[in-house]
Design a protein around this motif. Structure first.
Motif, PDB file in Angstrom:
ATOM      1  N   LEU A 194       0.814  -1.217   0.000  1.00 48.91           N
ATOM      2  CA  LEU A 194       0.000   0.000   0.000  1.00 48.91           C
ATOM      3  C   LEU A 194       0.848   1.269   0.000  1.00 48.91           C
ATOM      4  O   LEU A 194       0.474   2.265  -0.606  1.00 48.91           O
ATOM      5  CB  LEU A 194      -0.947  -0.009   1.201  1.00 48.91           C
ATOM      6  CG  LEU A 194      -2.165  -0.915   1.042  1.00 48.91           C
ATOM      7  CD1 LEU A 194      -2.940  -0.990   2.339  1.00 48.91           C
ATOM      8  CD2 LEU A 194      -3.057  -0.426  -0.086  1.00 48.91           C
ATOM      9  N   VAL A 265      -6.746   0.248   3.667  1.00 53.92           N
ATOM     10  CA  VAL A 265      -6.670   0.326   2.207  1.00 53.92           C
ATOM     11  C   VAL A 265      -7.089   1.712   1.726  1.00 53.92           C
ATOM     12  O   VAL A 265      -6.435   2.320   0.874  1.00 53.92           O
ATOM     13  CB  VAL A 265      -7.539  -0.765   1.553  1.00 53.92           C
ATOM     14  CG1 VAL A 265      -7.658  -0.545   0.066  1.00 53.92           C
ATOM     15  CG2 VAL A 265      -6.947  -2.134   1.818  1.00 53.92           C
ATOM     16  N   GLY A 269      -3.716   3.635   0.857  1.00 53.93           N
ATOM     17  CA  GLY A 269      -3.430   3.344  -0.545  1.00 53.93           C
ATOM     18  C   GLY A 269      -4.004   4.310  -1.553  1.00 53.93           C
ATOM     19  O   GLY A 269      -3.334   4.682  -2.508  1.00 53.93           O
TER      20      GLY A 269
END
Lengths: 505, 104
Positions: A194, A265, A269
């Motif tokens: 990530l 996430v 990311g």
């Protein structure tokens, strides 16, 4: 910190303890009856998870100064991972304790049940303790495959088998979609870590259309896992059919890990692509809160009602995720902290409810209807007191954990609205409050049945609650009140908020 | 330029396989076929990972992941078929529409 093998193993000690205990339990089951009592297996399973929790506390101090990035960056053990890992471990311990009496009554008290719970917990722990997308997938699958088996553990019962099958089909389908999303991230950025993804997004190397496709696929995949509308249709059947203590584990530990992955996430990311997901999260949250609460009102089976309740709570948690997409740094911080407080607050109350549900269920699978709870107060005053605390917490009434959790999440949504000047967050907050009001109707109905209705005449005998059941109900009730009252009276529970504050990724 | 020199062909085939898997999963009613559809989806992902690892990412991660995905798929199928057999023994059917003990 990147270090030697020993340091790597130390950093993932909580998961290691769970996995080793699980293997030892499987091994020990072979020697049952040959001089080994099954109580030893339960103790072994508990020892592993308690040690895991102990290591979590030990690792907290060093991790809060510098997070461990071990196994060549495959595992990232930071305060965020340890916080959610701690919640998962707590759920595991309570599930193990409450399962003993439950399984014994059904004559299914075997080592593999405890081992599967431990393996599942290992997978969940791994999910939250990594920034590597493929490791997230592997952790998810380790957890899920163990849970498919656990859901069908009562293999003589039609419901349990059907629950397992439905969970397996939707779970495998969702995992494939999630994995395709990860593969799209890999395609767009050439990396699956990530932090590397974030760097590629920053430098503008990543293809926007592919990243947006990846974001959509990941949200759908994880949406299935945490059960939000419109990906929730499996949840009621699976929750109703699975053994009650397993349902409790699914509704708490799995959700905690799922939301942990979502937070990581999304915040780490996707960075600049997040605003594009705002509208999707907005409508998902609204649909989830309204649909789940409205359908829950119509349920007469308590387990099924709790399933819809758990979907509704995923909706409230999605409100916090929505805030993350709004480019409001102040409110985003509040939202993550609120969500991280929400997960343990919801987990302790829900586990308490499912422990009581599992205790009242009899060998033929009866005792799950709302009518069966009529006049429960006369038979089981202690359990009824506990149930009242949990129900009030789930309904969001002070002075319980559920109230404070909702307070923080709704507060974050409102300050996001103030900060961005947009009307969307405020609309969401109104829907959230409306949903909570609807929720109160079906939550309080349980209490009305328990305290105000005459008990039914039937052949069910009074059973003294087993030690494990009483213990779990007591612990979860105390935790529910402590998390709710603590910050107000300065009773140490402010630590949880402090930990949640420190645990932001 | 040859089609094998670029990833687009592989990615396209993988996407088509994935969509076939999704559509099959939604439309078909036989449990065994549903498992095959999930396998198809996972193998579409495998093909994507291979193509990306070979042409785009230039890292081994994707190729290694293919093996792990295969292992995961095998474990999932093993558990899945065990559940299907258990259900078949009780009810002598593998049709999804018959899985209605609970009103879902």
């Amino acid at each position: 910190m990147t270090g030697s093998v020993v340091e790597s193993l130390m950093a993932v000690a909580p998961a290691l303890n769970l996995a080793l205990a699980g293997m030892a339990v499987v091994f020990g089951e072979t020697f049952i009856g040959k001089g080994l009592d099954r109580r030893w297996l339960v103790s072994l399973a508990l020892l592993g998870s308690v040690l895991g929790l102990l290591f979590t506390f030990l690792l907290w101090e060093p991790a809060s100064t510098a997070s461990y990035s071990v196994f060549q960056g495959l595992a990232t053990v930071d305060t965020f991972a340890l916080f959610l890992g701690g919640v998962i471990l707590l759920c595991t311990i309570l599930t193990l304790i409450s399962s003993v009496d439950y399984l014994r009554r059904f004559g299914l008290d075997r080592g593999e049940f405890y081992a599967l719970v431990l393996f599942s917990a290992t997978g969940l722990w791994v999910m939250v303790a990594t920034t590597h997308l493929f490791i997230i997938f592997l952790g998810l699958e380790v957890a899920s495959i163990a849970l498919y088996v656990l859901a069908g553990y009562f293999r003589k019962r039609d419901r349990s088998l059907e629950s397992s099958l439905k969970y397996l089909l939707t779970g495998a389908f969702a995992s494939s979609i999630l994995l395709y999303g990860f593969a799209m991230v890999y395609l767009a950025t050439g990396t699956v870590d990530l932090n590397g993804v974030a760097a590629a997004v920053e430098s503008g190397e990543a293809s926007t259309s592919v990243m947006l496709l990846a974001l959509a696929l990941i949200l759908v995949g994880l949406g299935f896992k945490v059960a939000v509308v419109p990906f929730h249709m499996w949840a009621p059947d699976v929750y109703e059919g699975a053994p009650s203590t397993v349902t409790g584990f699914m509704a708490t530990a799995v959700k905690a890990a799922g939301f942990g992955v979502l937070i990581r996430v999304l915040t780490v990311g996707f960075g600049s692509y997040l605003p594009d997901a705002g509208t999707m999260l907005f409508w998902v949250a609204i649909a989830t809160i309204l649909a789940a609460n409205l359908v829950a009102v119509a349920q007469s089976n308590v387990k099924r009602m709790m399933a819809y309740s758990s979907v509704a709570h995923a909706g409230y948690a999605f409100m916090a995720l929505f805030v993350l997409t709004q480019n409001t740094p102040g409110a985003s911080g509040e939202a993550v902290r609120g969500l991280l407080f929400y997960l343990p607050a919801y987990a302790v109350s829900t586990l308490g409810v499912f422990t009581i549900i599992s205790f009242l269920e009899d060998r033929r699978g009866r005792g799950l209807e709302l009518e069966d709870y009529a006049g429960l107060y006369r038979r089981y005053p202690g359990l009824s007191m506990g149930m009242a605390v949990f129900i009030l917490s789930l309904g969001g009434i002070p002075p319980t954990a559920g109230f404070l959790a909702k307070f923080h999440v709704f507060g974050a949504v409102i300050s996001c609205g103030v900060e961005s000047g947009s009307s969307q967050p405020l609309a969401l907050a109104v829907v959230g409050i409306l949903g909570s009001l609807i929720g109160l109707y079906y939550y309080l109905r349980v209490l009305i049945f328990m305290y105000m209705h005459e008990p039914q005449e039937d052949d069910r005998q009074f059973r003294l609650p087993a030690l494990g059941v009483s213990f779990v109900v007591l612990v979860t009730a105390v935790l529910t009140l402590w998390l709710g009252l603590g910050p107000a009276v300065g009773f140490g529970a402010a630590d949880i908020l402090g930990w949640a504050e420190a645990a932001r990724p | 330029m040859d089609v094998l020199d670029r990833p687009e062909g592989f990615l396209m085939v993988a996407a088509v396989l994935f969509v076939i898997g999704v559509v099959g999963f939604i439309l078909r009613r036989n449990l065994i076929v549903l498992f095959m559809c999930v396998e198809l989806m996972l193998n579409a992902v495998n093909l994507t990972l291979m193509a990306v690892a070979r042409y785009v990412g230039a890292s081994m991660e994707g190729q290694i992941m293919v093996f792990l995905v295969m292992a995961v798929a095998a474990a999932e199928t093993a558990v899945g078929l065990a559940v299907v057999i258990a259900i078949y023994r009780k009810r002598a059917t593998v049709d999804v529409d018959d899985m209605t003990v609970m009103n879902g």
